[in-house]
Design a protein around this motif. Structure first.
Motif, PDB file in Angstrom:
ATOM      1  N   LEU A   1     150.163  41.610  34.542  1.00  0.00           N
ATOM      2  CA  LEU A   1     149.912  40.389  33.699  1.00  0.00           C
ATOM      3  C   LEU A   1     149.498  41.061  32.740  1.00  0.00           C
ATOM      4  CD1 LEU A   1     148.000  38.206  36.205  1.00  0.00           C
ATOM      5  CD2 LEU A   1     150.228  37.570  35.329  1.00  0.00           C
ATOM      6  N   PRO A   2     149.609  40.510  31.400  1.00  0.00           N
ATOM      7  CA  PRO A   2     149.163  40.837  30.212  1.00  0.00           C
ATOM      8  C   PRO A   2     147.650  40.944  30.001  1.00  0.00           C
ATOM      9  CG  PRO A   2     150.938  39.404  29.767  1.00  0.00           C
ATOM     10  CD  PRO A   2     150.685  39.286  31.330  1.00  0.00           C
ATOM     11  N   LEU A   3     146.956  39.966  30.640  1.00  0.00           N
ATOM     12  CA  LEU A   3     145.526  40.000  30.757  1.00  0.00           C
ATOM     13  C   LEU A   3     144.920  41.103  31.405  1.00  0.00           C
ATOM     14  CD1 LEU A   3     143.744  37.907  29.284  1.00  0.00           C
ATOM     15  CD2 LEU A   3     143.472  36.821  31.739  1.00  0.00           C
ATOM     16  N   ILE A   4     145.663  41.794  32.050  1.00  0.00           N
ATOM     17  CA  ILE A   4     145.282  43.111  32.898  1.00  0.00           C
ATOM     18  C   ILE A   4     146.273  44.289  32.612  1.00  0.00           C
ATOM     19  CG2 ILE A   4     144.538  44.180  35.095  1.00  0.00           C
ATOM     20  CD1 ILE A   4     144.099  41.360  36.286  1.00  0.00           C
ATOM     21  N   PRO A   5     145.727  45.102  31.207  1.00  0.00           N
ATOM     22  CA  PRO A   5     146.665  45.686  30.734  1.00  0.00           C
ATOM     23  C   PRO A   5     146.552  47.201  31.310  1.00  0.00           C
ATOM     24  CG  PRO A   5     144.756  45.496  29.244  1.00  0.00           C
ATOM     25  CD  PRO A   5     144.565  44.568  30.283  1.00  0.00           C
ATOM     26  N   TYR A   6     145.826  47.651  32.284  1.00  0.00           N
ATOM     27  CA  TYR A   6     145.425  48.702  33.075  1.00  0.00           C
ATOM     28  C   TYR A   6     146.941  49.319  33.507  1.00  0.00           C
ATOM     29  CZ  TYR A   6     140.916  47.538  31.678  1.00  0.00           C
ATOM     30  OH  TYR A   6     139.747  46.900  31.017  1.00  0.00           O
ATOM     31  N   PRO A   7     147.357  48.417  34.467  1.00  0.00           N
ATOM     32  CA  PRO A   7     148.465  49.089  35.261  1.00  0.00           C
ATOM     33  C   PRO A   7     149.515  49.580  34.152  1.00  0.00           C
ATOM     34  CG  PRO A   7     147.697  47.205  36.360  1.00  0.00           C
ATOM     35  CD  PRO A   7     146.926  47.351  35.070  1.00  0.00           C
ATOM     36  N   TYR A   8     149.748  48.912  33.132  1.00  0.00           N
ATOM     37  CA  TYR A   8     150.663  49.211  32.277  1.00  0.00           C
ATOM     38  C   TYR A   8     150.502  50.523  31.621  1.00  0.00           C
ATOM     39  CZ  TYR A   8     152.229  44.256  31.608  1.00  0.00           C
ATOM     40  OH  TYR A   8     152.618  42.973  31.974  1.00  0.00           O
ATOM     41  N   GLU A   9     149.328  50.653  31.214  1.00  0.00           N
ATOM     42  CA  GLU A   9     148.992  52.054  30.655  1.00  0.00           C
ATOM     43  C   GLU A   9     149.311  53.203  31.674  1.00  0.00           C
ATOM     44  OE1 GLU A   9     147.633  52.467  27.600  1.00  0.00           O
ATOM     45  OE2 GLU A   9     147.861  54.770  27.963  1.00  0.00           O
ATOM     46  N   LEU A  10     148.922  53.056  33.107  1.00  0.00           N
ATOM     47  CA  LEU A  10     149.262  53.938  33.923  1.00  0.00           C
ATOM     48  C   LEU A  10     150.693  54.312  34.115  1.00  0.00           C
ATOM     49  CD1 LEU A  10     146.496  52.973  36.886  1.00  0.00           C
ATOM     50  CD2 LEU A  10     146.565  55.308  35.179  1.00  0.00           C
ATOM     51  N   ASN A  11     151.458  52.933  34.056  1.00  0.00           N
ATOM     52  CA  ASN A  11     152.834  53.290  33.807  1.00  0.00           C
ATOM     53  C   ASN A  11     153.598  53.995  32.945  1.00  0.00           C
ATOM     54  OD1 ASN A  11     152.993  51.485  36.418  1.00  0.00           O
ATOM     55  ND2 ASN A  11     153.724  49.888  35.004  1.00  0.00           N
ATOM     56  N   TYR A  12     152.993  53.539  31.568  1.00  0.00           N
ATOM     57  CA  TYR A  12     153.926  54.351  30.517  1.00  0.00           C
ATOM     58  C   TYR A  12     153.002  55.658  30.163  1.00  0.00           C
ATOM     59  CZ  TYR A  12     155.244  49.648  29.787  1.00  0.00           C
ATOM     60  OH  TYR A  12     155.817  48.240  29.862  1.00  0.00           O
ATOM     61  N   THR A  13     151.980  55.818  30.507  1.00  0.00           N
ATOM     62  CA  THR A  13     151.333  57.358  30.046  1.00  0.00           C
ATOM     63  C   THR A  13     151.464  58.221  31.296  1.00  0.00           C
ATOM     64  OG1 THR A  13     149.839  55.987  28.634  1.00  0.00           O
ATOM     65  CG2 THR A  13     149.252  58.430  29.222  1.00  0.00           C
ATOM     66  N   VAL A  14     151.209  57.786  32.476  1.00  0.00           N
ATOM     67  CA  VAL A  14     151.536  58.561  33.611  1.00  0.00           C
ATOM     68  C   VAL A  14     152.578  58.529  34.162  1.00  0.00           C
ATOM     69  CG1 VAL A  14     149.776  59.276  35.803  1.00  0.00           C
ATOM     70  CG2 VAL A  14     148.675  58.163  33.764  1.00  0.00           C
ATOM     71  N   GLY A  15     153.211  57.567  34.447  1.00  0.00           N
ATOM     72  CA  GLY A  15     154.620  57.413  35.171  1.00  0.00           C
ATOM     73  C   GLY A  15     154.204  56.822  36.577  1.00  0.00           C
ATOM     74  N   MET A  16     153.230  55.994  36.739  1.00  0.00           N
ATOM     75  CA  MET A  16     152.715  55.843  38.142  1.00  0.00           C
ATOM     76  C   MET A  16     153.581  54.717  39.062  1.00  0.00           C
ATOM     77  SD  MET A  16     148.836  56.950  38.746  1.00  0.00           S
ATOM     78  CE  MET A  16     148.743  58.435  39.542  1.00  0.00           C
ATOM     79  N   LYS A  17     154.481  53.794  38.116  1.00  0.00           N
ATOM     80  CA  LYS A  17     154.785  52.651  38.821  1.00  0.00           C
ATOM     81  C   LYS A  17     153.749  51.679  39.477  1.00  0.00           C
ATOM     82  CE  LYS A  17     159.729  54.159  39.953  1.00  0.00           C
ATOM     83  NZ  LYS A  17     159.378  55.806  39.872  1.00  0.00           N
TER      84      LYS A  17
END
Ligand code: SF4
Length: 641
Positions: A540-556
């Motif tokens: 969800l856009p309101l919780i941006p942290y998982p996106y950051e881990l996806n794009y910067t770290v590659g964590m799915k």
């Protein structure tokens, strides 16, 4: 080595007794499960501590851990964590710091540092691109925090023949003298809580300096940059992170806390302080503020710079304003700015120092301990703090913290601590969910480790702070989410952005009122998501942290996995503390908060702790003894203790 972005792929084990440096095995599977920071540290402590170690023993470990976002330029992401057995609480604890040391540890090619043993004499350590040098600290031992950092910097400049860019973590005199709430200082920031500085001191470790030219790779640079741009814009437009925090800092909460009866006053006897205006965020901004400052890569920049003796220094946070203001009946803001600076320089936690002081004033007033300290008489406190740091006179006793002192002199009912750690400035009898959080928090009376429900109960939202309804589930999920946020290396203040802006801008709108009324009823839904987080397999856009881990770290990463990671972190910390005797019996508050109503005419204005605790353990899936059982740990992929 690692296949993920963000990490340097190296965890170092450093034995101070033998000066041996080796690599600690930490796999990509460990990274997936624990991400970094405090969770990584808790797992390392879980794997290495048996329950027989003592905080000042050579066998105690210090784990300094960064997150995968540290050093990557993600918003507010350059924090690092120090974990160890705490001399204040006797159990494992952690302290989070925003200075520049974490950033430079990554530049040195290291994600985390595990320190064991003890140096034979005072020592400071240089880490240069992954190589370790041990230096005699005789010339820096005894120096205050900024003096120590300047001296180490000069020694490095001289030995390298040029100005060296590095991050330094140091202790002050309080750490050297084993004050149980001594801090570690990096730049002007403190890893303040739980006495990590005293553990450094017990190991004869004065300072660590890290430097290097290595940078973490970004998994998907394009998407990472696009996401950050959006996130930073959102942070800057949100009423809390874009306006209140930059304008007033955390100090801006003092006035709201006063209105809501949440401001610790006279050692928590009351929740409102008549002289609050003099020590409010508004007064700090009008009378003292010189400029804003911030940690590396932070768009919020909540730090207030003030002047003390003509020198520009970091100003006090809300906790310090509350605890060195109304809680000791002090209206002098100049003095609070001065003490805040002095305590940082001495290397001492402002919260525990102030909480212990308030207890001592009341103990003196009640005739339990004749120590000369009185509420409202504050002109000699600089000397008292110096005496604590050097363990002179009554300072030697105050250095032990309020729990130990109340065991010696009596007065446990008004020793405002949990598990030995003094509470922050949020008086919980008008925010009972925050009271539950203080009691069950793994590291002791910490507002953040407790889930920081006070934000929902009056400081961002307006959920009824007097009802226990739904609070156990909310406490659990807030703890897990905040845990997960910090594991990447990000500042918890970014989480204010999760509170929808209209709740702050239009608190009396029908929509805001409806949300506030509905939140306590969300318990069952929260529990289902917590039990089966796999159903939250979206972002969800309101919780941006998982996106950051996806794009910067590659964590799915998705929301469900994110919450699960926070839950795993919370449980592994609880499991290692169980080895040191923690159980439900330790999840408690002083009687002043559970048995004495804040308003004598309203019996509801106290923390109904036992009732909420039972629901909390059930929600967590823990046994009645307040501990995760074997089945629970297995579900989280943690080997049973
Ligand atoms: S919000 Fe404040 S404490 Fe957090 S990273 Fe930014 S400046 Fe540091």
């Amino acid at each position: 080595m690692t296949n993920y972005g963000g990490y340097m792929g190296r965890v170092v084990l450093l034995d101070l007794s033998t000066k041996k440096v080796s690599n600690y095995v930490w796999t990509d599977l460990d990274r997936e499960k624990y991400i970094g920071g405090k969770a990584m540290a808790s797992k390392i402590l879980y794997d290495n501590l048996t329950g027989k170690e003592s905080p000042f023993g050579e066998d105690n470990l210090i784990v300094i851990a960064t997150g995968p976002l540290t050093g990557t330029g993600a918003p507010s992401s350059n924090r690092f964590d120090i974990s160890s057995l705490s001399p204040l609480t006797g159990i494992t604890s952690s302290s989070n710091c925003g200075g520049n040391f974490g950033y430079y540890l990554k530049r040195a090619g290291i994600d985390a540092l595990i320190i064991k043993g003890k140096c034979g004499s005072p020592t400071w350590i240089e880490i240069d691109n992954g190589s370790f040098l041990f230096h005699d600290a005789a010339v820096v031992w005894g120096l205050k925090a900024s003096e120590s950092q300047a001296a180490v910097q000069k020694l490095l400049n001289d030995s390298h023949g040029k100005a060296v860019r590095c991050g330094i973590a140091t202790i002050g005199p309080a750490g050297e003298n084993l004050v149980r709430y001594a801090s570690v200082i990096s730049g002007e920031r403190a890893a303040g809580r739980a006495g990590m500085g005293a553990v450094f001191g017990s190991k004869n470790l004065k300072a660590i300096a890290a430097m290097g030219d290595q940078t973490p790779k970004i998994f998907d640079p394009e998407r990472s940059a696009a996401h950050r741009k959006k996130w930073v814009n959102y942070i800057r437009s949100h009423p809390l992170t874009g306006s209140q925090l930059p304008k007033l800092g955390t100090a801006g909460l003092v006035s709201t806390m006063q209105v809501r009866g949440l401001l610790s006053t006279r050692n928590y006897a009351k929740g409102q302080f008549e002289g609050f205006e003099a020590v409010s965020g508004e007064a700090l901004t009008e009378e003292q503020l010189v400029s804003n400052n911030g940690c590396l890569s932070c768009p919020i920049r909540c730090t207030r710079m003030v002047k003390v003796d003509g020198k520009k220094v970091k100003g006090p946070e809300l906790e310090t304003l509350g605890l060195l203001g109304g809680n000791i009946e002090n209206r002098d803001l100049d003095l609070i700015c001065r003490w805040n600076y002095e305590l940082d320089e001495l290397g001492m936690d402002t919260i525990s120092a102030a909480g212990t002081l308030a207890w001592a004033m009341e103990a003196n007033e009640k005739g339990l301990w004749d120590n000369g300290l009185r509420f409202g008489q504050v002109d000699k406190l600089s000397q008292v703090f110096d005496d604590i740091a050097h363990r002179r006179g009554i300072g030697n006793e105050l250095a032990e913290g309020s729990k130990r002192l109340s065991e010696k002199y009596g007065g446990a009912d008004f020793a405002i601590q949990s598990k030995g750690m003094e509470l922050a400035a949020y008086e919980p009898r008008r925010a009972v969910g925050q009271g539950l959080g203080y009691a069950v928090a793994n590291r002791g009376g910490c507002h953040l480790n407790g889930g920081y429900l006070v934000v929902l109960e009056g400081l961002g939202m307006n959920v009824n702070g007097q009802t226990p309804r739904g609070k156990a589930d909310l406490c659990m999920v807030m703890q897990d989410i905040m845990e997960a946020i910090s594991l990447g290396g990000q500042c918890l203040f970014t989480s204010y952005g999760i509170v929808p802006g209209f709740m702050v801008d239009k608190p009396n709108s029908l929509l805001a009122k409806t949300v506030n009324a509905v939140v306590p009823c969300l318990g069952p839904a929260v529990r289902v998501i917590n039990k089966v987080p796999e159903i939250a397999c979206f972002n969800l856009p309101l919780i941006p942290y998982p996106y950051e881990l996806n794009y910067t770290v590659g964590m799915k990463m998705n929301i469900g996995k994110f919450i699960r990671t926070g839950e795993r972190s919370y449980n592994v910390e609880r499991a290692v503390n169980a080895r040191f005797g923690v159980s439900a019996a330790n999840d408690k508050l002083p009687k002043r908060l559970t048995d004495v109503p804040q308003d004598p005419n309203n019996p509801k204005t106290r923390v109904p702790l036992e009732q909420m605790k039972r629901t909390y353990y059930r929600a967590r899936g823990w046994e009645k003894n307040g501990l995760p059982g074997e089945k629970k740990l297995r579900r989280l992929g943690i080997k049973s203790w």
